[in-house]
Design a protein around this motif. Structure first.
Motif, PDB file in Angstrom:
ATOM      1  N   ASN A  92      10.655  20.672  -7.628  1.00 55.28           N
ATOM      2  CA  ASN A  92       9.273  20.686  -8.095  1.00 55.28           C
ATOM      3  C   ASN A  92       8.546  19.467  -7.505  1.00 55.28           C
ATOM      4  O   ASN A  92       8.944  18.337  -7.723  1.00 55.28           O
ATOM      5  N   TYR A  93       7.484  19.713  -6.734  1.00 56.86           N
ATOM      6  CA  TYR A  93       6.783  18.634  -6.055  1.00 56.86           C
ATOM      7  C   TYR A  93       5.465  18.338  -6.754  1.00 56.86           C
ATOM      8  O   TYR A  93       4.724  19.247  -7.124  1.00 56.86           O
ATOM      9  N   HIS A  94       5.143  17.043  -6.918  1.00 58.15           N
ATOM     10  CA  HIS A  94       3.907  16.631  -7.568  1.00 58.15           C
ATOM     11  C   HIS A  94       3.025  15.930  -6.531  1.00 58.15           C
ATOM     12  O   HIS A  94       3.505  15.195  -5.682  1.00 58.15           O
ATOM     13  N   PHE A  95       1.731  16.143  -6.652  1.00 56.73           N
ATOM     14  CA  PHE A  95       0.811  15.618  -5.659  1.00 56.73           C
ATOM     15  C   PHE A  95      -0.337  14.895  -6.341  1.00 56.73           C
ATOM     16  O   PHE A  95      -0.927  15.405  -7.297  1.00 56.73           O
ATOM     17  N   LEU A  96      -0.641  13.706  -5.838  1.00 54.05           N
ATOM     18  CA  LEU A  96      -1.670  12.868  -6.422  1.00 54.05           C
ATOM     19  C   LEU A  96      -3.041  13.509  -6.269  1.00 54.05           C
ATOM     20  O   LEU A  96      -3.432  13.923  -5.183  1.00 54.05           O
ATOM     21  N   ASP A  97      -3.755  13.588  -7.368  1.00 52.23           N
ATOM     22  CA  ASP A  97      -5.119  14.153  -7.373  1.00 52.23           C
ATOM     23  C   ASP A  97      -5.159  15.574  -6.829  1.00 52.23           C
ATOM     24  O   ASP A  97      -6.155  16.004  -6.229  1.00 52.23           O
ATOM     25  N   ASN A  98      -4.076  16.339  -6.982  1.00 48.55           N
ATOM     26  CA  ASN A  98      -4.015  17.746  -6.558  1.00 48.55           C
ATOM     27  C   ASN A  98      -4.234  17.923  -5.056  1.00 48.55           C
ATOM     28  O   ASN A  98      -4.695  18.951  -4.596  1.00 48.55           O
ATOM     29  N   VAL A  99      -3.952  16.895  -4.262  1.00 45.84           N
ATOM     30  CA  VAL A  99      -4.080  17.002  -2.808  1.00 45.84           C
ATOM     31  C   VAL A  99      -2.705  16.779  -2.199  1.00 45.84           C
ATOM     32  O   VAL A  99      -1.952  15.908  -2.620  1.00 45.84           O
ATOM     33  N   VAL A 100      -2.356  17.550  -1.190  1.00 40.47           N
ATOM     34  CA  VAL A 100      -1.037  17.450  -0.570  1.00 40.47           C
ATOM     35  C   VAL A 100      -0.894  16.108   0.135  1.00 40.47           C
ATOM     36  O   VAL A 100      -1.723  15.738   0.960  1.00 40.47           O
ATOM     37  N   GLU A 101       0.162  15.375  -0.178  1.00 40.38           N
ATOM     38  CA  GLU A 101       0.434  14.141   0.517  1.00 40.38           C
ATOM     39  C   GLU A 101       1.186  14.447   1.804  1.00 40.38           C
ATOM     40  O   GLU A 101       1.991  15.368   1.868  1.00 40.38           O
ATOM     41  N   GLU A 102       0.946  13.645   2.819  1.00 38.94           N
ATOM     42  CA  GLU A 102       1.449  13.953   4.151  1.00 38.94           C
ATOM     43  C   GLU A 102       2.970  13.997   4.199  1.00 38.94           C
ATOM     44  O   GLU A 102       3.557  14.873   4.812  1.00 38.94           O
ATOM     45  N   ASP A 103       3.650  13.040   3.491  1.00 38.73           N
ATOM     46  CA  ASP A 103       5.104  12.987   3.606  1.00 38.73           C
ATOM     47  C   ASP A 103       5.789  14.130   2.871  1.00 38.73           C
ATOM     48  O   ASP A 103       6.939  14.448   3.142  1.00 38.73           O
ATOM     49  N   HIS A 104       5.105  14.756   1.901  1.00 38.51           N
ATOM     50  CA  HIS A 104       5.697  15.873   1.178  1.00 38.51           C
ATOM     51  C   HIS A 104       5.107  17.216   1.613  1.00 38.51           C
ATOM     52  O   HIS A 104       5.416  18.244   1.017  1.00 38.51           O
ATOM     53  N   ASP A 105       4.256  17.192   2.603  1.00 40.79           N
ATOM     54  CA  ASP A 105       3.478  18.372   2.986  1.00 40.79           C
ATOM     55  C   ASP A 105       4.363  19.563   3.329  1.00 40.79           C
ATOM     56  O   ASP A 105       4.206  20.652   2.788  1.00 40.79           O
ATOM     57  N   GLN A 106       5.325  19.379   4.232  1.00 45.84           N
ATOM     58  CA  GLN A 106       6.163  20.489   4.685  1.00 45.84           C
ATOM     59  C   GLN A 106       7.011  21.036   3.541  1.00 45.84           C
ATOM     60  O   GLN A 106       7.182  22.245   3.415  1.00 45.84           O
ATOM     61  N   ALA A 107       7.532  20.148   2.706  1.00 44.81           N
ATOM     62  CA  ALA A 107       8.346  20.598   1.569  1.00 44.81           C
ATOM     63  C   ALA A 107       7.528  21.450   0.615  1.00 44.81           C
ATOM     64  O   ALA A 107       8.018  22.437   0.052  1.00 44.81           O
ATOM     65  N   PHE A 108       6.263  21.077   0.423  1.00 43.81           N
ATOM     66  CA  PHE A 108       5.403  21.853  -0.465  1.00 43.81           C
ATOM     67  C   PHE A 108       5.213  23.272   0.062  1.00 43.81           C
ATOM     68  O   PHE A 108       5.307  24.255  -0.693  1.00 43.81           O
ATOM     69  N   PHE A 109       4.957  23.397   1.360  1.00 40.88           N
ATOM     70  CA  PHE A 109       4.723  24.721   1.931  1.00 40.88           C
ATOM     71  C   PHE A 109       5.998  25.575   1.926  1.00 40.88           C
ATOM     72  O   PHE A 109       5.941  26.789   1.758  1.00 40.88           O
ATOM     73  N   GLU A 110       7.137  24.959   2.087  1.00 41.09           N
ATOM     74  CA  GLU A 110       8.395  25.701   1.997  1.00 41.09           C
ATOM     75  C   GLU A 110       8.602  26.213   0.579  1.00 41.09           C
ATOM     76  O   GLU A 110       9.093  27.326   0.368  1.00 41.09           O
ATOM     77  N   GLN A 111       8.236  25.392  -0.405  1.00 43.75           N
ATOM     78  CA  GLN A 111       8.360  25.815  -1.798  1.00 43.75           C
ATOM     79  C   GLN A 111       7.462  27.022  -2.077  1.00 43.75           C
ATOM     80  O   GLN A 111       7.879  28.009  -2.688  1.00 43.75           O
TER      81      GLN A 111
END
Length: 527
Positions: free
Chosen positions: A236-255
């Motif tokens: 489960n990935y969390h993102f500050l202010d509901n915006v994708v952070e660059e270092d977690h970006d790819q993991a979010f899209f895979e999820q």
């Protein structure tokens, strides 16, 4: 005198169509020996009229309609699953436009062998065997998607997607080619076109679902996102202010991609569950006289169709409208990007347009059943309105009208989709009327083969290297507009015929029965 002369003309036309260029052995007729083998008492007079008490609609028809509609909807959903998220797959997973278009191409390519086999397998076995087998294949394709989520690395997703799309393409033959078989065998005369409209509406709904679901589950990069989604077998990935952070970006899209695959897999497996629970080949009682009258066998039906110019005119109109529109829809996201319309806007346009066609199909089907002898006029008028609306849409997105108005784009595209897809129930009913006594399975199969052929041409265009540059892909808008105009002109030359309606208005005799329908008459206690 007028009524008697019309009945006489109807009887002559029906007898001519049944006996035209074929001998009785090519019809599914019931001989005395065949009836005896079915343990049905044989009247001494073979021309005994079947009482109208033998014909009645059963409540189970609504579950059959639901299960069949769901199967068609999911087939459309899976076939169009990747088009609306093409931009994300290109940016995040290196899927270029050609790879996404190739996945869409499997739908019409794999559909062809499935459609060719459908009338043969239905004649040799029964409709339950065909539908349950189709549901099992879709469940297998769903299992492949589960493996892509849980076991197989996402780097192999393109391979499993190709396999699943091939299976899904073959399975598409049943909901498309079987639509008229379901309506004629389960629904009374006044409900046939309405049921056809419902089935076609759910097919459009299935194609529309990815336009809304895809971009919202797998959003474009750098878009504001909602709260994260909990998925099986994923973090489960969390993102500050509901915006994708660059270092977690790819993991979010895979999820998000895994979540999208889970939805596809479960929906496909449910197809098998619904049909295995209950889906008989035929109802206990026949709904109409035309449902139990004899049909030509496959080979004689093919020969008869070759001589029916009226049928081929309807088939061409259907291919030029629905076939080209389906190909246009499968590549809609790619085309709209060339017109400076975002993936999310294109997805919403496609979804709303196809969703709006659902009540339109039902409404037009209802009107066509009430005004059954004016279907030609309705068909031409609706197609003409579709051409006008689509012409306005092209004028707006090509900026022939300046400045560009998004309100006009939305209104013109949604209305064009409603009108172009709304005529499909009428066209299918026209094809059955103009081809009788050819079986509905065969006439519907030929119709959808023409449809898929045009869809195939449309998607192949994007596969040919250097045929269309990126700046020229918006010219496919003109192809869609031109084909609709030509189809409208052709539709004006259709010669109205209502053979099945005339049969339903009269009586049938024992010798006119299809051998597969005798049990239904016996269930009614008439024989």
């Amino acid at each position: 005198y007028f009524i008697q002369s019309n009945l006489s003309m109807a009887d002559n036309e029906r007898q001519r169509l049944i006996t035209d260029n074929s001998s009785n052995e090519h019809l599914h007729r019931t001989s005395h020996s065949q009836v005896e083998n079915l343990h049905v008492p044989v009247p001494t007079n073979s021309s005994k009229v079947i009482s109208r008490e033998a014909f009645r609609a059963t409540p189970a028809r609504w579950y059959i309609l639901f299960a069949f509609c769901y199967m068609g909807m999911i087939q459309g959903f899976i076939g169009n699953a990747w088009g609306p998220v093409a931009a994300v797959m290109k940016n995040r997973f290196d899927w270029d436009d050609g790879r996404t278009s190739l996945l869409a191409l499997w739908v019409p390519v794999a559909f062809v062998p499935g459609a060719i086999m459908f009338p043969w397998v239905t004649e040799w076995t029964n409709m339950r065997f065909v539908v349950v087998g189709n549901g099992a294949l879709m469940a297998i394709a769903g299992a492949l998607k589960i493996l892509s989520v849980t076991v197989i690395p996402l780097s192999y997703l393109i391979i499993t997607s190709h396999i699943a799309h091939i299976i899904n393409g073959v399975c598409g033959a049943v909901p498309f080619s079987g639509v008229m078989y379901i309506t004629v065998n389960w629904f009374p005369t006044k409900e046939r076109i309405v049921a056809t409209g419902l089935i076609m509406a759910t097919l459009n709904t299935g194609i529309a679902i990815p336009f809304l679901l895809g971009p919202h589950i797998i959003p474009e990069p750098q878009e504001n996102l909602t709260s994260p989604i909990n998925l099986p077998f994923s973090r489960n990935y969390h993102f500050l202010d509901n915006v994708v952070e660059e270092d977690h970006d790819q993991a979010f899209f895979e999820q998000r991609l895994r979540y999208y695959l889970w939805i596809q897999a479960v929906s496909m497996i449910l197809c098998f569950v619904f049909v295995i629970v209950y889906f008989p080949s035929r109802p206990q009682f026949a709904p109409t006289a035309s449902a139990v009258t004899a049909r030509l066998d496959i080979m004689q039906g093919v020969k008869a169709l070759l001589k029916r110019g009226n049928f081929w005119l309807v088939c061409t109109v259907y291919a030029l409208t629905s076939g080209v529109f389906n190909g246009y829809g499968l590549t809609f996201d790619v085309i709209m990007q060339r017109c400076n319309i975002s993936m999310k806007t294109a997805g919403n346009l496609g979804f709303v347009g196809l969703l709006a066609s659902v009540p339109t199909n039902i409404l037009i089907g209802t009107l066509a059943s009430v005004f059954s002898r004016h279907q030609k006029r309705m068909n031409v008028c609706i197609l003409a309105m579709g051409c006008i609306c689509f012409g306005l849409f092209v004028a707006e997105i090509e900026e022939w009208i300046s400045p560009r108005s998004m309100g006009a784009i939305w209104a013109s595209y949604v209305l064009a989709t409603m009108f172009i897809t709304g005529v499909v129930p009428i066209l299918f009913d026209m094809s059955a009327e103009s081809s009788h006594p050819v079986s509905e399975e065969l006439s519907s199969t030929v119709m959808v083969l023409g449809n898929q052929f045009m869809c195939l041409i449309f998607t192949v265009i994007l596969q040919i290297p250097n045929l269309l540059s990126d700046s020229d892909k918006d010219k496919l808008n003109y192809v869609m507009l031109g084909s609709s105009i030509f189809a409208t002109i052709l539709a004006a030359f259709y010669r109205s015929t209502n053979v099945r309606l005339l049969i339903d208005a009269q009586s049938v005799t024992v010798e006119q029965l299809d051998t597969r329908s005798v049990q239904q008459i016996r269930n009614a206690g008439i024989m």
